[in-house]
Scaffold this motif. Structure first.
Motif, short mmCIF file in Angstrom:
data_model
loop_
_atom_site.label_atom_id
_atom_site.label_comp_id
_atom_site.label_asym_id
_atom_site.label_seq_id
_atom_site.Cartn_x
_atom_site.Cartn_y
_atom_site.Cartn_z
N UNK A 211 -8.82 -22.34 -8.86
CA UNK A 211 -8.79 -23.62 -8.13
C UNK A 211 -10.04 -24.40 -8.51
N UNK A 212 -9.88 -25.67 -8.89
CA UNK A 212 -11.02 -26.50 -9.27
C UNK A 212 -10.63 -27.97 -9.10
N UNK A 213 -11.61 -28.84 -9.23
CA UNK A 213 -11.35 -30.28 -9.22
C UNK A 213 -10.89 -30.77 -7.87
N UNK A 214 -9.94 -31.72 -7.89
CA UNK A 214 -9.61 -32.40 -6.62
C UNK A 214 -8.14 -32.25 -6.18
N UNK A 215 -7.69 -31.09 -5.75
CA UNK A 215 -7.93 -29.83 -6.48
C UNK A 215 -6.74 -29.53 -7.36
N UNK A 216 -7.02 -28.80 -8.42
CA UNK A 216 -5.98 -28.34 -9.34
C UNK A 216 -5.85 -26.84 -9.17
N UNK A 217 -4.63 -26.38 -9.03
CA UNK A 217 -4.35 -24.96 -8.75
C UNK A 217 -3.58 -24.35 -9.90
N UNK A 218 -4.04 -23.18 -10.33
CA UNK A 218 -3.28 -22.37 -11.29
C UNK A 218 -2.89 -21.09 -10.56
N UNK A 219 -1.60 -20.87 -10.37
CA UNK A 219 -1.12 -19.74 -9.56
C UNK A 219 -1.06 -18.45 -10.38
N UNK A 220 -0.77 -17.36 -9.69
CA UNK A 220 -0.60 -16.07 -10.36
C UNK A 220 0.52 -16.11 -11.39
N UNK A 221 1.45 -17.02 -11.23
CA UNK A 221 2.58 -17.14 -12.16
C UNK A 221 2.30 -18.14 -13.28
N UNK A 222 1.04 -18.59 -13.38
CA UNK A 222 0.62 -19.57 -14.38
C UNK A 222 1.28 -20.93 -14.19
N UNK A 223 1.68 -21.23 -12.96
CA UNK A 223 2.13 -22.58 -12.64
C UNK A 223 0.91 -23.44 -12.32
N UNK A 224 0.89 -24.64 -12.84
CA UNK A 224 -0.25 -25.54 -12.66
C UNK A 224 0.16 -26.70 -11.77
N UNK A 225 -0.60 -26.91 -10.68
CA UNK A 225 -0.25 -27.93 -9.69
C UNK A 225 -1.50 -28.71 -9.28
N UNK A 226 -1.29 -29.98 -8.97
CA UNK A 226 -2.33 -30.81 -8.37
C UNK A 226 -1.89 -31.12 -6.94
N UNK A 227 -2.75 -30.78 -5.98
CA UNK A 227 -2.33 -30.80 -4.58
C UNK A 227 -3.31 -31.60 -3.71
N UNK A 228 -2.85 -31.92 -2.49
CA UNK A 228 -3.73 -32.52 -1.48
C UNK A 228 -4.37 -31.41 -0.65
#
Length: 483
Positions: A211-228
Motif C-alpha cells: 500500500x502506498x500513495x493516495x492510496x494504491x493497493x496491490x493485493x495478494x492476488x496481484x490485483x492493483x487498485x486505487x481506493x478512497x
C-alpha cells in the motif's frame, strides 16, 4: 657304459624337475596344481624360492645342472603380471568403492536451499551454511571425481557463490537431514522439513501485498487498485497477524487519501513469541514495539525482531516463526507498507475476518479507478480539459511524466500511479513513494515475472497504451477525483 636311471626328485616347491626319459627328449611337465594368485603372497621373494628349490633338487640327484625350460617367470615379469592382474581384476571393485558422488552433493545442496528466499531475514547465513556443506561434500569425493566435468564445474560454482555472498570458508554447515535441525520457531525450516517428509519438493508459496500513495493497493492476488478508504481499514486479519491502516484526505475537496497511521499486531504463537504490537504515525516511525522491546522470543536467535534501516524513515520487521517480513516507510507526510507472507498462513482466517484489503481488495464503492486497477482509466473518453491542463498547481501532465520517468523508466502501473499522485496532490514526495513501493516489490515479491504490472484496456489498447490514451485517461480520472 650305460648310465643308471635317475630317480625322480621329490620337491615340495612350486617348481619340479622333469620325469624319467631320454635326456634329449624331456617329458612334458605334469599339470600344475592350483595355486593362489600372485597378489595374495607370491612376489619377488616367492620367485627366488622357486629357483632355489629347483637347484636343490638337481643337487640331490647328483647331476650336473643343465639348461632346462624355465617354468617360473623371472622377477620383473612376475611384477608386471601382478600389476596387470590387480588392474584388471579389481577395476570394477575400485569403481564401486570410490564412485564419484557429485550428484549426491548437488542434490543435498538443492534440498537445503530450495526453500530459502533472498528477501527473508537470515538468508545469507543459511545459504552460506549450505554452501560450506556443499564444498565439504565435494572435497570428500574429490579423488573419485578427477576428470569429471560436472565435479569441476560444481567446485567453480561454489567458489563463485561464496564470493558473491561473502561466505567464509570456515563456519557452521547445514545438515543434509532437515529433521535434525528442526526449529519450531523458524517457519522456513519447519515448512522444508514438512515438505520433505511429505515427498513434496516444491518450496512453500509466498504472497505479497503493498500500500502506498493516495492510496494504491496491490493485493495478494496481484490485483492493483486505487481506493478512497478514508478512516481505519484492515489490510490483513488472520490467525497470526493483523495489520490496520488509517487514511486521511490528501488535499481539500479530493476523494484521494493517504496513510498516516499503521498498526501491526503479531499474535502470540506458542513458545516462539508473546503478542507484540507495533504502531507508526506520521513523524513517529519507531524502531521498537509499543512495549519498548525490539524483539520477541527467547534465546540468542529471536523469532521476531525489528531492524531500523533509516532513522525515523524506514524499518523492517522479521517474524521467523511465521516466515513473514514487513517493510514500513515514511516518505513526505505519509506512510507506505509492504508485506510478504506464506500463502498457507495468509489464508488462515475465520469467516468473520473476510474484510481484508490485501485478500479481497477495496470494496467497489471505495474505488476511484475503473475497477481493474488502472489509474489511466476511462481511456478514449472526451474531456472537458486538454491533456496539458494543470490538475494541481505545480505540475502539468508533461512535467509529471518527466519527473516520474527519472525514477521509473519502465512505464508500468507504478509509473502511472506516480503521475496520478503528482497531478492530484502536487507533492513531489509521492514520486519517491511510488519508486520505493516498486523497490519493495522487487525485494519481497516471490515471482520476478510479476513485478511489473502493465495496464490493459477493454477497448483493445496494447499493454503500454499510447501516450495520448494514457494522458486522456489520467486527466479524466483526476477530474473524477475532484468532482
Amino acid at each position: 657304459m650305460m648310465r643308471k636311471k635317475r630317480k625322480r626328485g621329490a620337491s615340495s616347491g612350486p617348481c619340479r624337475s622333469h620325469g624319467p626319459g631320454p635326456a634329449t627328449a624331456p617329458a612334458p611337465p605334469p599339470s600344475p596344481e592350483p595355486t593362489r594368485p600372485a597378489w595374495t603372497g607370491m612376489g619377488l621373494r616367492a620367485a627366488s624360492s622357486c629357483a632355489a628349490d629347483a637347484a636343490s633338487a638337481a643337487a640331490a640327484a647328483g647331476a650336473e645342472p643343465r639348461r632346462r625350460p624355465r617354468l617360473c617367470p623371472p622377477p620383473l615379469a612376475l611384477l608386471l603380471l601382478l600389476l596387470l592382474s590387480l588392474g584388471l581384476l579389481h577395476a570394477g571393485d575400485c569403481q564401486q568403492l570410490a564412485q564419484c558422488r557429485i550428484q549426491k552433493c548437488t542434490t543435498d545442496f538443492v534440498s537445503l536451499t530450495s526453500h530459502l528466499n533472498s528477501a527473508i531475514d537470515g538468508f545469507d547465513s543459511e545459504f552460506c551454511k549450505a554452501l560450506r556443506a556443499y564444498a565439504g561434500c565435494t572435497q570428500r569425493t574429490s579423488k573419485a571425481c578427477r576428470g569429471n566435468l560436472v565435479y569441476h564445474s560444481a567446485v567453480l560454482g561454489i567458489s563463485d557463490l561464496m564470493s558473491q555472498r561473502n561466505c567464509s570458508k570456515d563456519g557452521p554447515t547445514s545438515s543434509t537431514n532437515p529433521e535434525v535441525t528442526h526449529d519450531p520457531c523458524n517457519y522456513h525450516n519447519h515448512a522444508g522439513a514438512r515438505d520433505h517428509r511429505g515427498g513434496d519438493q516444491n518450496p512453500p508459496s509466498y504472497l505479497f501485498c503493498g500500500l502506498f500513495g493516495d492510496p494504491h493497493l496491490r493485493t495478494f492476488k496481484d490485483h492493483f487498485q486505487t481506493c478512497k478508504v478514508e478512516g481505519a481499514w484492515p489490510l490483513i486479519d488472520n490467525n497470526y497477524l493483523s495489520v490496520q491502516v488509517t487514511n486521511v484526505p490528501v488535499v481539500p475537496g479530493s476523494s484521494a487519501t493517504a496513510t498516516n497511521k499503521i498498526t501491526i499486531i503479531f499474535k502470540a504463537h506458542r513458545e516462539c513469541t508473546d503478542q507484540k504490537v507495533y504502531q507508526a504515525v506520521t513523524d513517529d516511525l519507531p524502531a521498537a514495539f509499543v512495549d519498548g522491546s525490539t524483539s520477541g522470543g527467547d534465546g540468542d536467535t529471536k523469532s521476531l525482531r525489528i531492524v531500523e534501516r533509516e532513522s525515523s524513515r524506514y524499518v523492517e520487521m522479521h517474524a521467523r516463526y511465521i516466515g513473514t517480513t514487513v517493510f514500513v516507510r515514511q516518505l513526505g507526510r505519509y506512510l507506505t507498507l509492504a508485506i510478504r507472507m506464506p500463502e498457507d498462513l495468509a489464508m488462515s482466517y475465520e469467516e468473520s475476518q473476510d474484510l481484508q484489503l490485501c485478500v479481497n481488495g477495496c470494496p467497489l464503492s471505495e474505488r476511484i479507478d475503473d475497477g481493474q486497477g488502472q489509474v489511466s482509466a476511462i481511456l478514449g473518453h472526451s474531456l472537458p480539459r486538454t491533456p496539458s491542463a494543470q490538475a494541481w498547481p505545480g505540475y502539468t501532465l508533461e512535467t509529471a511524466n518527466a519527473q516520474c520517468h527519472e525514477k521509473m523508466p519502465v512505464k508500468d502501473i507504478y509509473f502511472q500511479s506516480c503521475v496520478f499522485d503528482l497531478l492530484t496532490t502536487g507533492d513531489a514526495n509521492f514520486t519517491a513513494a511510488a519508486h520505493s513501493a516498486l523497490e519493495d516489490v522487487e525485494a519481497l515479491h516471490p515471482r520476478k515475472e510479476r513485478w511489473h504490472i502493465f495496464p490493459s484496456s477493454s477497448h483493445g489498447t496494447p499493454r503500454g497504451g499510447s501516450h495520448l490514451s494514457v494522458s486522456l485517461g489520467l486527466t479524466c480520472l483526476i477530474l473524477s477525483v475532484f468532482l
